[in-house]
Enzyme design. Sequence first.
Site, PDB file in Angstrom:
ATOM      1  N   SER A  76       0.838  -1.195   0.000  1.00  0.00           N
ATOM      2  CA  SER A  76       0.000   0.000   0.000  1.00  0.00           C
ATOM      3  C   SER A  76       0.874   1.247   0.000  1.00  0.00           C
ATOM      4  O   SER A  76       2.082   1.188   0.229  1.00  0.00           O
ATOM      5  CB  SER A  76      -0.885   0.007   1.239  1.00  0.00           C
ATOM      6  OG  SER A  76      -0.083   0.274   2.380  1.00  0.00           O
ATOM      7  N   LYS A  77       0.216   2.362  -0.234  1.00  0.00           N
ATOM      8  CA  LYS A  77       0.894   3.646  -0.220  1.00  0.00           C
ATOM      9  C   LYS A  77       1.542   3.865   1.156  1.00  0.00           C
ATOM     10  O   LYS A  77       2.642   4.400   1.254  1.00  0.00           O
ATOM     11  CB  LYS A  77      -0.162   4.722  -0.518  1.00  0.00           C
ATOM     12  CG  LYS A  77       0.409   6.096  -0.700  1.00  0.00           C
ATOM     13  CD  LYS A  77      -0.667   7.078  -1.107  1.00  0.00           C
ATOM     14  CE  LYS A  77      -0.206   8.471  -0.766  1.00  0.00           C
ATOM     15  NZ  LYS A  77      -1.238   9.445  -0.591  1.00  0.00           N
ATOM     16  N   ARG A  78       0.842   3.436   2.185  1.00  0.00           N
ATOM     17  CA  ARG A  78       1.356   3.621   3.543  1.00  0.00           C
ATOM     18  C   ARG A  78       2.673   2.873   3.782  1.00  0.00           C
ATOM     19  O   ARG A  78       3.537   3.344   4.507  1.00  0.00           O
ATOM     20  CB  ARG A  78       0.314   3.153   4.565  1.00  0.00           C
ATOM     21  CG  ARG A  78      -0.518   4.297   5.131  1.00  0.00           C
ATOM     22  CD  ARG A  78      -1.411   3.797   6.262  1.00  0.00           C
ATOM     23  NE  ARG A  78      -0.629   3.137   7.323  1.00  0.00           N
ATOM     24  CZ  ARG A  78       0.062   3.768   8.261  1.00  0.00           C
ATOM     25  NH1 ARG A  78       0.088   5.086   8.288  1.00  0.00           N
ATOM     26  NH2 ARG A  78       0.735   3.091   9.176  1.00  0.00           N
ATOM     27  N   GLU A  93       5.342   5.035   2.532  1.00  0.00           N
ATOM     28  CA  GLU A  93       5.573   6.184   3.418  1.00  0.00           C
ATOM     29  C   GLU A  93       6.347   5.765   4.662  1.00  0.00           C
ATOM     30  O   GLU A  93       7.277   6.445   5.088  1.00  0.00           O
ATOM     31  CB  GLU A  93       4.230   6.818   3.816  1.00  0.00           C
ATOM     32  CG  GLU A  93       3.630   7.646   2.692  1.00  0.00           C
ATOM     33  CD  GLU A  93       2.142   7.900   2.877  1.00  0.00           C
ATOM     34  OE1 GLU A  93       1.560   7.475   3.903  1.00  0.00           O
ATOM     35  OE2 GLU A  93       1.556   8.520   1.971  1.00  0.00           O
TER      36      GLU A  93
END
Length: 502
Positions: free
Chosen positions: A262-264, A267
């Site tokens: 995921s994008k998370r 990050e």
Amino acid sequence: MNQKVRVRFAPSPTGPLHIGGVRTALFNYLFAKQHDGVFVLRIEDTDQNRYVEGAEQYIIDALNWCGIPFDEGPGKEGSVGPYRQSERKSLYRQYADALVEKGKAYYAFDTSERLDFHRKDHEAKGKTFIYNWHNRLKLVNSLSLSAEETQQKIDAGEDYVIRFKSPKDETLLLQDTIRGTIRIDTNILDDKVLFKADGMPTYHLANVVDDHLMNISHVIRGEEWLPSLALHQLLYNAFEWNAPEFAHLPLIMKPVGKGKLSKRDGEKMGFPVFPLSWNESQGYREAGYFSETVVNFLALLGWNPGTEQEIFSLTELISSFSLDRVNKSGARFDPDKTKWYNQHYIKEKANDELADLFRPILLEKDISALSFDNDFVERVVSLIKERATFVSDFWQLSHYFFTTPEHYDEKAVRKQWKPDTGSIMNQLVSILEDITDFSSQNLEDRVKQWITDNELSLGKVMAPLRLLLVGALQGPHVFDILELIGKEESIKRIEKGIAELG
Ligand code: GLU
């Protein structure tokens, strides 16, 4: 394969393309090119609520940057366009109506409040509400109402949707190139909405109709669409159309733990998940990755060549790729491996190309860098690229080629600068002054000869010399440094060091 291969990448423009989407596009591209086929880009923008400005252009830019452009799509009209579903709006309704006529679909008038009520009511009883064969006659639709009642509602302008009538008591045998045969009991399927009250088709209807009208031979898409396959196959059957071949690609999994990337994750762990930057999210391109890197690591996420080979150019991928070697199970994403690939490709890049990428950084660092010609920058790059992962590492690895060191690494000074080092360096200066051919090889021969003749040790000369040239005990071959910075600058640096360190 008798039929011409035509594949499509069919993203919804709801935001930037995740690298998982790029992988889907890549596999479609490889498959198309391998079979002399056509790679179509179709923009699935029927859900106007989720439309994001700029997303379509982002998708196109990302494919172009990766070097996997589409053959037909928005702006590259072929014979089966338009390629944006919003521009095809008027053609879907007739297909939904045709299914109603065949008894394969029906009008449903249930209000969203009523459906919500059923959902909550079921939930309270620990059940899930499914609209299908077991309750459709108790709900408000053209199967439970008479033909007149149905017509009355339509004439009165009541909102309705068109639902697919999933068959009862059938076993569907679905074929997937990667997963083999999948058996589905049709009784578990719900009567999916094909056409919405707002006059727009749903994804399912538009997707199947367009794949048919665009003569798509193979549907290669992510595993998240596998649950839709039964409905899609049933739609092909209902229309009496030949279905394309299907291949559902495995998910891309988080670097650690369970679940899909995921994008998370990006990050948290500091790696990009998008090919290009999007708002505040940095893309692979902007983070300094080469498109060759991205293509290469994506190709091996879910596909394996059956050999130990890890480095593949796009051309090699086109000839080696096969759907048979795509795995069923999820592919774990490894951010370290993406860096490893970039290290490889940076070494492969031509020095002039790397020098062009390095120049803007030089300009930012030091105006005097302007005075270094291309040849000089290229030679610097050739000496240091072995040690770099990104072009942004170049300055740290090479600043001493452009500026005289201001400081000397203290630990190195303590270890290498002995009471007699100053005088040895002084002797070295007079040796260097006598050398006119300042090429690396000649310098090495001459300096080593002097070391032997004077019974000095290599370490006593080379380490302090490196320290004075670079400011630290790092960098490529010392004689290469001498050659590149030249006689005058070399002597200047050694004399400055002697003056400062004694
Ligand atoms: N529009 C769907 C998506 O956003 C396409 C799925 C498919 O390829 O059928 O991924």
